[in-house]
Design a protein around this motif. Structure first.
Motif, mmCIF file in Angstrom:
data_model
loop_
_atom_site.group_PDB
_atom_site.id
_atom_site.type_symbol
_atom_site.label_atom_id
_atom_site.label_comp_id
_atom_site.label_asym_id
_atom_site.label_seq_id
_atom_site.Cartn_x
_atom_site.Cartn_y
_atom_site.Cartn_z
ATOM 1 N N LYS A 46 0.835 -1.212 0.000
ATOM 2 C CA LYS A 46 0.000 0.000 0.000
ATOM 3 C C LYS A 46 0.869 1.261 0.000
ATOM 4 O O LYS A 46 0.566 2.224 -0.702
ATOM 5 C CB LYS A 46 -0.931 -0.001 1.212
ATOM 6 C CG LYS A 46 -2.088 -0.965 1.082
ATOM 7 C CD LYS A 46 -2.863 -1.055 2.368
ATOM 8 C CE LYS A 46 -4.103 -0.214 2.305
ATOM 9 N NZ LYS A 46 -4.973 -0.402 3.485
ATOM 10 N N LEU A 47 1.940 1.243 0.789
ATOM 11 C CA LEU A 47 2.866 2.385 0.802
ATOM 12 C C LEU A 47 3.475 2.599 -0.573
ATOM 13 O O LEU A 47 3.590 3.722 -1.047
ATOM 14 C CB LEU A 47 3.994 2.156 1.812
ATOM 15 C CG LEU A 47 3.745 2.529 3.250
ATOM 16 C CD1 LEU A 47 4.940 2.125 4.107
ATOM 17 C CD2 LEU A 47 3.446 3.996 3.401
ATOM 18 N N GLN A 48 3.868 1.504 -1.211
ATOM 19 C CA GLN A 48 4.494 1.596 -2.531
ATOM 20 C C GLN A 48 3.550 2.270 -3.534
ATOM 21 O O GLN A 48 3.990 3.023 -4.392
ATOM 22 C CB GLN A 48 4.886 0.200 -3.021
ATOM 23 C CG GLN A 48 5.694 0.226 -4.297
ATOM 24 C CD GLN A 48 6.260 -1.133 -4.660
ATOM 25 O OE1 GLN A 48 5.945 -2.137 -4.019
ATOM 26 N NE2 GLN A 48 7.084 -1.174 -5.665
ATOM 27 N N GLN A 49 2.253 2.044 -3.384
ATOM 28 C CA GLN A 49 1.275 2.659 -4.277
ATOM 29 C C GLN A 49 1.074 4.146 -3.992
ATOM 30 O O GLN A 49 0.623 4.890 -4.859
ATOM 31 C CB GLN A 49 -0.064 1.938 -4.155
ATOM 32 C CG GLN A 49 -0.033 0.508 -4.647
ATOM 33 C CD GLN A 49 -1.303 -0.248 -4.310
ATOM 34 O OE1 GLN A 49 -2.315 0.337 -3.963
ATOM 35 N NE2 GLN A 49 -1.243 -1.567 -4.399
ATOM 36 N N LEU A 50 1.400 4.573 -2.783
ATOM 37 C CA LEU A 50 1.178 5.967 -2.388
ATOM 38 C C LEU A 50 2.348 6.898 -2.687
ATOM 39 O O LEU A 50 2.161 8.102 -2.813
ATOM 40 C CB LEU A 50 0.873 6.038 -0.882
ATOM 41 C CG LEU A 50 -0.437 5.425 -0.439
ATOM 42 C CD1 LEU A 50 -0.506 5.397 1.079
ATOM 43 C CD2 LEU A 50 -1.613 6.178 -1.022
ATOM 44 N N ILE A 51 3.549 6.357 -2.779
ATOM 45 C CA ILE A 51 4.745 7.176 -2.961
ATOM 46 C C ILE A 51 4.976 7.379 -4.453
ATOM 47 O O ILE A 51 5.198 6.405 -5.178
ATOM 48 C CB ILE A 51 5.969 6.520 -2.291
ATOM 49 C CG1 ILE A 51 5.675 6.215 -0.820
ATOM 50 C CG2 ILE A 51 7.204 7.384 -2.439
ATOM 51 C CD1 ILE A 51 5.264 7.397 0.016
ATOM 52 N N PRO A 52 4.923 8.632 -4.917
ATOM 53 C CA PRO A 52 5.023 8.900 -6.362
ATOM 54 C C PRO A 52 6.233 8.266 -7.045
ATOM 55 O O PRO A 52 6.092 7.685 -8.118
ATOM 56 C CB PRO A 52 5.086 10.423 -6.436
ATOM 57 C CG PRO A 52 4.400 10.888 -5.206
ATOM 58 C CD PRO A 52 4.722 9.862 -4.151
ATOM 59 N N GLU A 53 7.406 8.355 -6.433
ATOM 60 C CA GLU A 53 8.594 7.807 -7.080
ATOM 61 C C GLU A 53 8.505 6.290 -7.240
ATOM 62 O O GLU A 53 8.919 5.729 -8.250
ATOM 63 C CB GLU A 53 9.854 8.171 -6.295
ATOM 64 C CG GLU A 53 11.104 7.676 -6.985
ATOM 65 C CD GLU A 53 12.359 8.338 -6.473
ATOM 66 O OE1 GLU A 53 13.365 7.636 -6.358
ATOM 67 O OE2 GLU A 53 12.329 9.545 -6.190
ATOM 68 N N LEU A 54 7.949 5.617 -6.253
ATOM 69 C CA LEU A 54 7.796 4.169 -6.334
ATOM 70 C C LEU A 54 6.644 3.780 -7.251
ATOM 71 O O LEU A 54 6.702 2.771 -7.938
ATOM 72 C CB LEU A 54 7.569 3.583 -4.936
ATOM 73 C CG LEU A 54 8.740 3.711 -3.976
ATOM 74 C CD1 LEU A 54 8.333 3.266 -2.583
ATOM 75 C CD2 LEU A 54 9.931 2.913 -4.465
ATOM 76 N N SER A 86 11.995 -3.615 -2.635
ATOM 77 C CA SER A 86 12.100 -4.304 -1.348
ATOM 78 C C SER A 86 11.402 -3.473 -0.274
ATOM 79 O O SER A 86 11.211 -2.257 -0.428
ATOM 80 C CB SER A 86 13.568 -4.502 -0.980
ATOM 81 O OG SER A 86 14.166 -3.247 -0.703
ATOM 82 N N ALA A 87 11.043 -4.136 0.810
ATOM 83 C CA ALA A 87 10.368 -3.446 1.907
ATOM 84 C C ALA A 87 11.246 -2.325 2.462
ATOM 85 O O ALA A 87 10.757 -1.231 2.752
ATOM 86 C CB ALA A 87 10.000 -4.435 3.010
ATOM 87 N N SER A 88 12.546 -2.578 2.575
ATOM 88 C CA SER A 88 13.434 -1.543 3.116
ATOM 89 C C SER A 88 13.488 -0.336 2.173
ATOM 90 O O SER A 88 13.519 0.806 2.628
ATOM 91 C CB SER A 88 14.832 -2.093 3.370
ATOM 92 O OG SER A 88 15.434 -2.521 2.177
ATOM 93 N N LYS A 89 13.486 -0.577 0.857
ATOM 94 C CA LYS A 89 13.493 0.516 -0.123
ATOM 95 C C LYS A 89 12.192 1.317 -0.023
ATOM 96 O O LYS A 89 12.209 2.550 -0.052
ATOM 97 C CB LYS A 89 13.678 -0.055 -1.536
ATOM 98 C CG LYS A 89 13.639 0.972 -2.628
ATOM 99 C CD LYS A 89 14.845 1.862 -2.599
ATOM 100 C CE LYS A 89 14.851 2.768 -3.820
ATOM 101 N NZ LYS A 89 15.870 3.797 -3.725
#
Length: 89
Positions: free
Chosen positions: A24-32, A41-44
């Protein structure tokens, strides 16, 4: 089901839940989000999230400073100044 254990030994969150939250975080962060084709990766994801929040924080501070300067420079008896003040309250 493997779960994370808190200091009191109570299971608080499962690995699947962590994976889901990271996704869900990955979908919210524009760069990702722009790199959708590749799974980070989770750490990234967490690092990018922290960087993004820091940048948002800085942007808010900069906008706040600009607003303060603008409010200091306008005529306080002006109708527009009254509108701006009412919007900020």
């Amino acid at each position: 089901m493997s779960g994370r254990r808190s200091g009191s030994g109570v299971s608080s969150i499962s690995d699947d839940q962590i994976t889901h939250l990271v996704s869900k975080l990955q979908q919210l962060i524009p760069e990702l989000c722009a790199r959708r084709s590749h799974k980070a990766s989770a750490s990234k994801v967490l690092q990018e999230t922290c960087d993004y929040i820091r940048n948002l924080h800085k942007e808010v501070e900069d906008l706040s400073d600009r607003l303060s300067q603008l409010l200091a420079s306008i005529d306080t008896d002006n109708d527009q100044a009254a509108i701006v003040r009412s919007l900020l309250m």
